[in-house]
Write an enzyme that holds these catalytic residues in place. Sequence first.
Site, PDB file in Angstrom:
ATOM      1  N   HIS A  81      -2.841  -1.569  -2.934  1.00  0.00           N
ATOM      2  CA  HIS A  81      -3.875  -0.445  -3.288  1.00  0.00           C
ATOM      3  C   HIS A  81      -3.749   0.945  -4.377  1.00  0.00           C
ATOM      4  O   HIS A  81      -2.859   2.129  -3.664  1.00  0.00           O
ATOM      5  CB  HIS A  81      -3.629  -0.008  -1.826  1.00  0.00           C
ATOM      6  N   SER A 125       0.709  -1.095  -0.106  1.00  0.00           N
ATOM      7  CA  SER A 125      -0.144   0.348   0.068  1.00  0.00           C
ATOM      8  C   SER A 125       1.130   1.229  -0.213  1.00  0.00           C
ATOM      9  O   SER A 125       1.899   1.525  -1.212  1.00  0.00           O
ATOM     10  CB  SER A 125      -1.016   0.010   1.398  1.00  0.00           C
ATOM     11  N   THR A 126       0.702   1.748   1.122  1.00  0.00           N
ATOM     12  CA  THR A 126       1.214   3.385   1.017  1.00  0.00           C
ATOM     13  C   THR A 126       2.956   3.218   0.653  1.00  0.00           C
ATOM     14  O   THR A 126       4.127   2.341   1.363  1.00  0.00           O
ATOM     15  CB  THR A 126       1.257   3.885   2.504  1.00  0.00           C
ATOM     16  N   MET A 128      -0.060   1.296   5.158  1.00  0.00           N
ATOM     17  CA  MET A 128      -1.173   1.482   6.868  1.00  0.00           C
ATOM     18  C   MET A 128      -1.864  -0.382   6.288  1.00  0.00           C
ATOM     19  O   MET A 128      -2.753  -0.787   5.101  1.00  0.00           O
ATOM     20  CB  MET A 128      -1.921   2.221   6.147  1.00  0.00           C
ATOM     21  N   ASP A 164      -4.111  -5.166   6.246  1.00  0.00           N
ATOM     22  CA  ASP A 164      -4.776  -6.081   5.186  1.00  0.00           C
ATOM     23  C   ASP A 164      -3.338  -7.176   4.273  1.00  0.00           C
ATOM     24  O   ASP A 164      -2.365  -6.407   4.964  1.00  0.00           O
ATOM     25  CB  ASP A 164      -4.678  -4.825   3.701  1.00  0.00           C
TER      26      ASP A 164
END
Length: 579
Positions: free
Chosen positions: A425, A399-400, A518, A521
């Site tokens: 994401h 993600s991030t 973050m 998940d």
Amino acid sequence: MEDTPIHSPYKVLIVDDSAIVRGLVTRMMTEDSDIDVVGSVNNGEEALSVMEQGGVEVIVLDIEMPVMDGLTALPKLLEIDPSVRVIMASTLTKRNADISFQAMTLGAVDYIPKPSSSKDLNVGAGFRAELLDKVKAWAEQRRKMLEVEQAAAAAAADEAQLEDEEELAQEASAQAAVETAAEAAPEAASEPEHDGDGDGGDQDGKSTTFRAEMSIEHQQLHKPGRIQRKRFTAELRPRPMQQHPRPQQVQMRPAQPQPSPTPQGQSAPPSQAAADSNAAEAPRTARSAAAANPMPTRPQTPARDPGRLIRDAAIAAGGGHKSAAQTSTRSSPTAAAARTVAAPKRAAGNAQEGAKAARAKTARGGSAPAPVRRQASRGAISLLPEKRVNVEAIAIGSSTGGPQALFEVLRGLNGVRQPIFITQHMPATFTTILAEHITRLTGLKCQEGKNNMPIVGGQVYLAPGDYHMTVEGRGGSRHLMLNQNPPENFCRPSVDPMLRSLVASYGGNILTAILTGMGQDGMLGGRDVVNAGGMVVAQDEQSSVVWGMPGAAAHAGICSAVLPVGGIAAYIKKFAGGR
């Protein structure tokens, strides 16, 4: 009661040519007490002026602007302060998405898809949450990086000082040995001084023998026609600046008998020579003892690699079910990285107040805030033992900060024969461009997943934005399927449904990597992988922008290794093979 992190607000600069957008984004950020908007300007040229003043930690940079656009301004901003974190903001168009990824190859760290109208921007709670999360995550990552650099610099300075002190001690010891040998010579004690020629020779040759035992400094002080006294030479020789006398030496010095002036050409009385010899012997003996027992050397701290957003450090893997602090030495890159992170931490504890004050400044001497007081760790991480897995599929969730981590991991997976499934994401349109950049930058063929797309070994399949990507079928009939089921972990696409489908199709023959991001998940899906017989590796905290997803997996006890991003590809290839 948990400690609340205490830190100064993150300093943010907003650069956008739309006054409406600047006003709305500024309002969103100023409502958060953790953020301080230090400037809001309408083009890249004005942004450069603000950056010259120093103190900016994060820049939200628009792409299309008059006078100087974002892509032109980006390298100029990084030239002023290479540590500043630049987040590209652009509307959801394929062209802007492509420019955003180009900017990431030039030094930007992330992107934020901007709503296409001010109305959408004003009511977009999702945009606000993503913007604030990314700004704070990257600002905190920058502070951590600077903190580690300061600790490394302090450790290097301490080690250099220790080396200098040891060198001085060794020089003093050698010097004392020369003086002792010279004073022990019988010629020095029995022969009176006499006049001679410039070579210092006489009829019986004793004076020549005496000169061969003198120090270089003594020979340099030799005057034509006369040999100077050794006792005076010892007093004239410069002392090391950092060799401080011990307390007992300080007490002894006033009691030393002062050498009385002796006329040239005469020897000192025997009683006086003995007293002088004993008085000089005490400090020399102390210096010799100090040289024989030097202070321990501190561990080396590797220099920073300025082209990377992560720092190598690790919680080592393998070797039975045990904590990360007691990991096996089977994975040498991991153990080496663990030692890498230990040195800065020890150095930080011994750093002087000056080093602490230096952390409050940027590389340009600006007013960067002090590092955060972080919450205590959630405890030791238990690692599962490594095991033999017939790897048929590789799965990655991120993600991030994920795009940079993906580029690095995938570059190291060239030659693997297994299919690679990725959920990052990211919104639609951006995933299309990400797939193109993965193909271009890593040498692996990557494509967005499509319904009923057959699975081919050695290729990369990326979940498209706003769709969960799953795998159905077994053996040669495996294929991809997409769905828009409700978001999981507030995400769509989500890592967990992808991992559950892989377990149903491949069983336990799966190797999974959870990268920076973050939330949590991938943790539940990773647990399914481990229960089926597969393995999970997580990115470590030091190299993660946000240690949410990998941290959740690590603390859940489902990982066989927790590694820096630079070591994950090698770990995967150890089990999955490849050239």
